[in-house]
Design a protein around this motif. Structure first.
Motif, PDB file in Angstrom:
ATOM      1  N   UNK A 162       0.858  -1.187   0.000  1.00  0.00           N
ATOM      2  CA  UNK A 162       0.000   0.000   0.000  1.00  0.00           C
ATOM      3  C   UNK A 162       0.887   1.227   0.000  1.00  0.00           C
ATOM      4  N   UNK A 163       0.526   2.257  -0.785  1.00  0.00           N
ATOM      5  CA  UNK A 163       1.342   3.477  -0.782  1.00  0.00           C
ATOM      6  C   UNK A 163       0.918   4.367   0.365  1.00  0.00           C
ATOM      7  N   UNK A 226      10.196   5.938 -19.710  1.00  0.00           N
ATOM      8  CA  UNK A 226      10.236   7.262 -19.051  1.00  0.00           C
ATOM      9  C   UNK A 226       9.173   8.211 -19.606  1.00  0.00           C
ATOM     10  N   UNK A 227       7.929   7.900 -19.286  1.00  0.00           N
ATOM     11  CA  UNK A 227       6.772   8.597 -19.851  1.00  0.00           C
ATOM     12  C   UNK A 227       6.878  10.136 -19.749  1.00  0.00           C
ATOM     13  N   UNK A 228       7.258  10.684 -18.563  1.00  0.00           N
ATOM     14  CA  UNK A 228       7.262  12.147 -18.463  1.00  0.00           C
ATOM     15  C   UNK A 228       8.227  12.814 -19.439  1.00  0.00           C
ATOM     16  N   UNK A 229       9.250  12.078 -19.892  1.00  0.00           N
ATOM     17  CA  UNK A 229      10.235  12.670 -20.815  1.00  0.00           C
ATOM     18  C   UNK A 229       9.927  12.345 -22.268  1.00  0.00           C
ATOM     19  N   UNK A 230       8.800  11.715 -22.525  1.00  0.00           N
ATOM     20  CA  UNK A 230       8.514  11.282 -23.905  1.00  0.00           C
ATOM     21  C   UNK A 230       7.392  12.113 -24.511  1.00  0.00           C
ATOM     22  N   UNK A 231       7.473  12.317 -25.827  1.00  0.00           N
ATOM     23  CA  UNK A 231       6.372  12.991 -26.528  1.00  0.00           C
ATOM     24  C   UNK A 231       5.240  11.980 -26.727  1.00  0.00           C
ATOM     25  N   UNK A 246      -3.127   4.524 -15.635  1.00  0.00           N
ATOM     26  CA  UNK A 246      -1.776   4.025 -15.350  1.00  0.00           C
ATOM     27  C   UNK A 246      -0.763   5.155 -15.379  1.00  0.00           C
ATOM     28  N   UNK A 247      -0.989   6.135 -16.262  1.00  0.00           N
ATOM     29  CA  UNK A 247      -0.039   7.270 -16.288  1.00  0.00           C
ATOM     30  C   UNK A 247      -0.044   8.009 -14.948  1.00  0.00           C
ATOM     31  N   UNK A 248      -1.238   8.096 -14.343  1.00  0.00           N
ATOM     32  CA  UNK A 248      -1.328   8.775 -13.041  1.00  0.00           C
ATOM     33  C   UNK A 248      -0.513   8.033 -11.986  1.00  0.00           C
ATOM     34  N   UNK A 249      -0.293   6.743 -12.197  1.00  0.00           N
ATOM     35  CA  UNK A 249       0.468   5.940 -11.217  1.00  0.00           C
ATOM     36  C   UNK A 249       1.962   5.860 -11.559  1.00  0.00           C
ATOM     37  N   UNK A 250       2.383   6.626 -12.578  1.00  0.00           N
ATOM     38  CA  UNK A 250       3.784   6.530 -13.011  1.00  0.00           C
ATOM     39  C   UNK A 250       4.788   6.695 -11.857  1.00  0.00           C
ATOM     40  N   UNK A 251       4.602   7.690 -10.954  1.00  0.00           N
ATOM     41  CA  UNK A 251       5.593   7.865  -9.874  1.00  0.00           C
ATOM     42  C   UNK A 251       5.765   6.603  -9.024  1.00  0.00           C
ATOM     43  N   UNK A 252       4.712   5.808  -8.890  1.00  0.00           N
ATOM     44  CA  UNK A 252       4.835   4.554  -8.141  1.00  0.00           C
ATOM     45  C   UNK A 252       5.463   3.460  -9.009  1.00  0.00           C
ATOM     46  N   UNK A 256       8.515   0.752  -8.054  1.00  0.00           N
ATOM     47  CA  UNK A 256       8.183  -0.631  -7.654  1.00  0.00           C
ATOM     48  C   UNK A 256       7.724  -1.394  -8.905  1.00  0.00           C
ATOM     49  N   UNK A 257       8.280  -2.570  -9.178  1.00  0.00           N
ATOM     50  CA  UNK A 257       7.835  -3.299 -10.381  1.00  0.00           C
ATOM     51  C   UNK A 257       6.380  -3.738 -10.250  1.00  0.00           C
ATOM     52  N   UNK A 258       5.615  -3.542 -11.296  1.00  0.00           N
ATOM     53  CA  UNK A 258       4.205  -3.952 -11.266  1.00  0.00           C
ATOM     54  C   UNK A 258       4.058  -5.416 -11.696  1.00  0.00           C
TER      55      UNK A 258
END
Ligand SMILES: C[S@@+](CC[C@H](N)C(=O)[O-])C[C@H]1O[C@@H](n2cnc3c(N)ncnc32)[C@H](O)[C@@H]1O
Length: 267
Positions: A162-163, A226-231, A246-252, A256-258
């Protein structure tokens, strides 16, 4: 409502109910082989054996079968199985649109029976819904040709944590019990059915694979792209499985491997 665990009937109901939304809100490419949310596809990970004409493939828990459709485009003969008729109906439509043949069949992974003999059996995030995961692995091994590959992607046990926000801008994972990860229990959209996704310790999965007579060739815990650095163009080209949730969960996901991926061979 007391939850008694997944059965074929409850899983079919749960996934029939969710299929439309799952396929609408998740972009799953048929131009690459995917391993899970925001993760690199096989064009980067290079785990697939050389497929091609007359290669016999079986997908377990295929959803709309995007991975089978990708393999069929390379010339492989593909059977794609799932418990949900709604998921399979999406798959049949998609295969028609892509002008490939995939044999979509309603089969429970918990009662697969003799489906043939395969060069490649693959499954992406379906095992967590099995009522008897060790049997699924043993049954898959039994219908693999000698030298054949079992490419199993399943939930990573750390992701069952749990986060927690621990203040001062810090957050992290709270994992109460690695050896007995808690199931992720969800209610269907129509509020009528429950479904649970279960994870297992990596060593438990490895023991089930060993007991089935398979040898692990590779074990991966892939980090997301690295989604935040990609176009957007790069994401569409290089990330085969993507959604806003899933993008909203990128920082997690970046910490941690999903999923864990086992590439196994029958000797
Ligand atoms: C998270 S989805 C993954 C689908 C697909 N592999 C993908 O990557 O999009 C899990 C799938 O497992 C299927 N499933 C659940 N229980 C099953 C069972 N007992 N036998 C076969 N498929 C099952 C569901 O219907 C659903 O399509």
């Amino acid at each position: 409502m007391r939850f008694k665990g997944n059965s074929d009937q409850s899983s079919a109901r749960y996934w029939d109910d969710l299929a439309e939304l799952y396929q609408k809100e998740t972009r799953i490419s048929t131009d690459d082989f995917h391993y899970g949310p925001l993760l690199p596809g096989d064009s980067s990970l290079r785990l697939l054996p050389n497929t091609g004409k007359s290669f016999q493939c079986l997908e377990i828990g295929c959803g709309a079968g995007q991975n089978s459709i990708f393999l069929a485009k390379q010339g492989a003969h593909c059977i794609a199985t799932d418990i949900s008729e709604e998921q399979l109906a999406h798959g049949r439509k998609l295969a028609d649109a892509e002008k490939v043949e995939v044999d979509f069949r309603r089969v429970s992974m918990d009662a697969m029976g003799d489906l043939g003999a395969f060069d490649l059996i693959h499954s992406t995030y379906a095992l967590p819904f099995s009522a008897n995961p060790q049997k699924v692995i043993a049954d898959a091994a039994a219908i693999l040709k000698p030298g054949g590959t079992f490419l199993l992607t399943t939930g990573h046990p750390l992701y069952a944590g749990e986060w927690l926000d621990i203040g001062d801008g810090e957050d992290g994972l709270f994992l109460p019990d690695y050896f007995r990860p808690a199931p992720d229990v969800r209610m269907s959209l129509d509020d009528k059915t429950m479904s649970a996704a279960q994870t297992w310790p990596i060593s438990t999965l490895a023991e089930w694979i060993h007991a089935a007579g398979l040898v692990v060739e590779r074990l991966l815990e892939p980090a997301p792209m690295p989604i935040p650095d990609m176009s957007e163009e790069e994401i569409i080209a290089k990330v085969p499985y993507d959604s806003a949730d899933w993008r909203a969960l990128y920082p997690q996901l970046a910490r941690i491997p999903v999923v864990v991926i086992f590439k196994c061979r029958r000797v």
